[in-house]
Design an enzyme around this catalytic site. Structure first.
Site, PDB file in Angstrom:
ATOM      1  CG  ASN A   9      -1.662   1.257   1.443  1.00 42.59           C
ATOM      2  OD1 ASN A   9      -1.808   2.052   0.514  1.00 42.59           O
ATOM      3  ND2 ASN A   9      -2.166   1.481   2.650  1.00 42.59           N
ATOM      4  CE  LYS A  11       0.130   3.361   4.717  1.00 44.51           C
ATOM      5  NZ  LYS A  11       0.220   3.488   6.151  1.00 44.51           N
ATOM      6  CG  HIS A  96      -5.587   2.521   5.200  1.00 46.52           C
ATOM      7  ND1 HIS A  96      -5.076   3.441   6.083  1.00 46.52           N
ATOM      8  CD2 HIS A  96      -4.665   1.527   5.105  1.00 46.52           C
ATOM      9  CE1 HIS A  96      -3.882   3.028   6.488  1.00 46.52           C
ATOM     10  NE2 HIS A  96      -3.608   1.869   5.908  1.00 46.52           N
ATOM     11  CD  GLU A  98      -2.498   5.863   6.648  1.00 48.47           C
ATOM     12  OE1 GLU A  98      -2.496   5.836   5.415  1.00 48.47           O
ATOM     13  OE2 GLU A  98      -1.615   5.270   7.331  1.00 48.47           O
ATOM     14  CD  GLU A 168      -3.538  -2.097   7.451  1.00 49.83           C
ATOM     15  OE1 GLU A 168      -2.457  -2.426   6.964  1.00 49.83           O
ATOM     16  OE2 GLU A 168      -4.103  -1.022   7.178  1.00 49.83           O
ATOM     17  N   GLY A 174       2.862   2.208  10.658  1.00 43.34           N
ATOM     18  CA  GLY A 174       3.910   3.204  10.433  1.00 43.34           C
ATOM     19  C   GLY A 174       4.680   3.572  11.691  1.00 43.34           C
ATOM     20  CB  SER A 214       5.210  -2.025  11.954  1.00 44.04           C
ATOM     21  OG  SER A 214       4.915  -0.665  12.223  1.00 44.04           O
TER      22      SER A 214
HETATM   23  P1  PGA Z   1       2.924   0.201   7.531  1.00 41.24           P
HETATM   24  O1  PGA Z   1       1.465   0.521   6.936  1.00 41.24           O
HETATM   25  O2  PGA Z   1       3.339  -1.136   6.970  1.00 41.24           O
HETATM   26  O3  PGA Z   1       3.797   1.322   7.063  1.00 41.24           O
HETATM   27  O4  PGA Z   1       2.787   0.148   9.018  1.00 41.24           O
HETATM   28  C1  PGA Z   1       0.505  -0.484   6.808  1.00 41.24           C
HETATM   29  C2  PGA Z   1      -0.770   0.081   6.231  1.00 41.24           C
HETATM   30  O5  PGA Z   1      -1.146   1.198   6.602  1.00 41.24           O
HETATM   31  O6  PGA Z   1      -1.419  -0.554   5.392  1.00 41.24           O
END
Ligand code: PGA
Length: 252
Positions: A9, A11, A96, A98, A168, A174, A214
């Site tokens: 992903n 983003k 997601h 976010e 998640e 992140g 992560s």
């Molecule tokens: P990350 O993001 O691997 O950077 O923690 C995962 C995601 O938001 O799908």
């Protein structure tokens, strides 16, 4: 037997120039993944979809990161499902954290998008997961259960197993503070239980549930060897093509 699924992903990262360079380097990866019975792909910003798809064709899955549930209309800045279909894009992340956090997307809204994608024979990757506060209050399961029940409202038993669920925990995205494999497995198995209650064991045994947060080349294997974790949704570690490749090689 559920096939493993590894999805990147991006983003809001990568210009078209950068995306094309990545796709050119990652092109052969799909064959290697398939030879090992693993589905692999990346979800990319809208502007990158056409150029990346043109390079990757069907070697890797190319998905969008969001879509609108309506076919067309006066919704400035939105992208519709027919627009994605026209580019031969058939996968899309929905809900997601976010998008839920910064754009106030609700599970009710996600449900509309999931229904619209399924109607168009596309694959929604429905994200769920709790905040740090909810986790610390010990309310993860009830929070995630609500997201799943609302997200799957009016989804038929026939369609339900076509949805991919991504668990998640927001506190692990992140942050480098990934959930332990035990926590991730516990919640993913709980989610499978909800699907079983809603649709029966045929569907719950078939549906794919990913862990995200992560995930890196050095920890991917510990997640994917859990009974109820069928793959990973990977943000940061999917941006660099070498680390993206390592996600696969470290799994084999
Ligand atoms: P990350 O993001 O691997 O950077 O923690 C995962 C995601 O938001 O799908």
């Amino acid at each position: 037997m559920r096939r493993k699924l590894l999805l990147g992903n991006w983003k809001m990262n990568k210009t078209v120039t950068e995306a094309k360079a990545f796709a050119t380097e990652a092109k052969t990866l799909g064959r290697e993944a398939r030879a090992n019975k693993i589905d692999m792909g990346i979800c990319v910003p809208y502007v990158d979809l056409a150029p990346v798809k043109k390079i990757l064709k069907n070697s890797l899955i190319v998905g969008a990161e969001n879509c609108n549930e309506l076919d067309h209309g006066a919704y400035t800045g939105e992208i519709s499902i027919p627009m994605l279909k026209d580019l031969n894009i058939s996968w899309c992340i929905i809900g997601h954290s976010e998008r839920r956090m910064y754009y106030a997307e609700t599970s009710e809204h996600c449900n509309k998008k999931i229904l619209a994608l399924l109607e168009n024979k596309m694959t929604p990757v429905y994200c769920c997961g709790e905040s740090l506060e909810t986790y610390e209050e010990g309310k993860t399961k009830e929070f995630v259960e609500e997201q799943i029940r609302v997200g799957f409202k009016n989804v038929s038993a026939e369609d339900a197993s076509k949805v991919v669920i991504a668990y998640e925990p927001i506190w692990s995205i992140g942050t480098g503070k990934n959930a332990s494999k035990e926590i991730a497995e516990d919640v993913c198995s709980f989610i499978r239980g909800i699907i079983k209650e809603l649709y029966g064991s045929k569907v719950s045994n078939k549906i794919r549930i990913l862990y995200g947060g992560s995930v890196k080349p050095n920890n991917i294997k510990e997640y994917l060897t859990q009974d109820d974790i069928d793959g990973a949704l990977v943000g940061g570690a999917s941006l660099d093509v070498n680390s993206y490749k390592e996600l696969l090689t470290n799994l084999l």
